[in-house]
Structures are given as C-alpha cells and as structure tokens.
Design an enzyme around this catalytic site. Sequence first.
Site, PDB file in Angstrom:
ATOM      1  N   ASP A  40       0.838  -1.200   0.000  1.00  0.00           N
ATOM      2  CA  ASP A  40       0.000   0.000   0.000  1.00  0.00           C
ATOM      3  C   ASP A  40       0.875   1.253   0.000  1.00  0.00           C
ATOM      4  OD1 ASP A  40      -2.161  -1.685   0.254  1.00  0.00           O
ATOM      5  OD2 ASP A  40      -2.238  -1.498   2.447  1.00  0.00           O
TER       6      ASP A  40
HETATM    7  N1  URA Z   1      -1.236  -6.043   3.789  1.00  0.00           N
HETATM    8  C1  URA Z   1      -1.719  -4.787   3.832  1.00  0.00           C
HETATM    9  O1  URA Z   1      -2.741  -4.533   4.444  1.00  0.00           O
HETATM   10  N2  URA Z   1      -1.048  -3.821   3.180  1.00  0.00           N
HETATM   11  C2  URA Z   1       0.104  -4.046   2.511  1.00  0.00           C
HETATM   12  O2  URA Z   1       0.675  -3.107   1.961  1.00  0.00           O
HETATM   13  C3  URA Z   1       0.606  -5.349   2.483  1.00  0.00           C
HETATM   14  C4  URA Z   1      -0.082  -6.345   3.127  1.00  0.00           C
END
Ligand code: URA
Length: 250
Positions: free
Chosen positions: A102
């Site tokens: 993310d």
């Molecule tokens: N899980 C998440 O919630 N975000 C990420 O970036 C990676 C795994």
Amino acid sequence: MRLDKYLSERTAFSRSQIKNLISAKKVKVNGVTASKADMNITGSETVSISGEVVRQDKKLTLLMNKPKDYISATEDKTEKTVIDLLPPEYKGQGLSPVGRLDKDTTGFLLLTNDGSLLHDLTSPKKHVPKYYIASLAEPFTDKAQELIIKGIILKDGSQCKPAKAAAISNDGKEVLISICEGKYHQVKRMFAATGNRVENLKRIAMGNMILPPDLQPGEVLVLLDKDLTEVLNINDIFSALITNFMKSSS
Ligand code: URA
C-alpha cells in the site's frame, strides 16, 4: 551465446518451450527465421518471438526499501510511483513491482523484469511467506492471536489461511505477522477483523530473505541468483525472526 540460452535469460519461456518455438519457426534473428537452438548470438541482434521483439538486456531484479507515499505501480497520473525512485541506470529496463505494498506501507519490495519470477512470487499456488511488522492502535490480545493462527474470517466474510503472529514489544502493540497469501490490504484487514487497527506497516522479509537493515528508504539493491533462491525459499523463519527481536530488545 546460444540462442536458446539468450532467450531463456530474457523471457519467461523454458529451454524446452524455446526449442519448440524455434521448431515452429516463431523465432526470428534480425528478421530471418532461426532454425537452430544453438545458433550463436552476440547480443546486438534483434531477436523476436511471434513478432514481438525480445529485450536485449538481461533479467534484472532489485530489492527496494519502499518509503511511504509511493505507490507500487509503474506509472500513475497523479501519484508518485516506486519507479520514480529508481536511479537512472535502472529506468527503462521494464521493471515492475512484484505484488503490491500500500501507499503507506514501507519496506521489502521487489522490482523485476523477469516474467517467470514475477509469476512464481505472485501465483496463488506458490506459498512464499511474507513477514511484516504491524504497529497497532491497541495491544494484541491472545484471542486475536488465536483467531489469526486458526485462519481469520475478514469483515467481508472471506477466509484467510492460517497465519502466524506474535507481539514483539512490551506494550503489545508491535506485532510480527507472516502470511502466505496476498489478499487486498490483507494484513490491515486481518487486524481490523480482531477489532484492532494497523497504524504502521512494514514488510521486513519475503521467503528467507530479510530486508538489509542498512538499506535506506528509497534505496535499491541488485539481487543475485543466490538471493533469489533465498526469496523463493519457503522455509518458515518466523521463530528465527522472533528470537532476533527478543535479543535486540534485551
Ligand atoms: N497487507 C496490507 O494490508 N497492506 C500491505 O501493503 C501489504 C499487506
């Protein structure tokens, strides 16, 4: 170099698939149909498969310590992407992020132009573990740990595979978690399903490869074949990581 070796280093095709493509007259060298897999290639020729030109540069995989505020994409109209962070020599080499972190997640992110590695690491059939440190709004409870270990059901009803998670700080708000799948926002949604909230998330390892502590945010490292073997190693290092955290905090 032999034509079949040249192609196997630059495409996702196996040596035997390449032989078949050559026999089927799908491979051209400088516009001329290639007839032999052992034909010599110097590297300056234009080689194509079914009309598509094969990049001359070799497979390249980088490990980035992803900073916050960059998205895991090759381009975007409004957001900064992880490709923007690359030094000029790695731009234009066809690198793509392997999976997604993310925008606000930091840490271990691979970038590759190796189609078969990308497939191996993102295919749901492969179970390469990914290790994260989540900073939580509330302390991690035994009940939450039990739910995650069994395989937690997310708020939308989807079932997660059994995972591992353990608190690594005295206040119980720092948690090491490992998962072997890659649902959208999975770690955040797993903790949300326990009634908690992830405030910060950092991926610290994938397979058996740990993010080097001296790799600064935004920096990259070229991975060698031996590193890729570690990334693809599915042996569980959860306990070893926990032991390391305990040692460094004592
Ligand atoms: N899980 C998440 O919630 N975000 C990420 O970036 C990676 C795994």
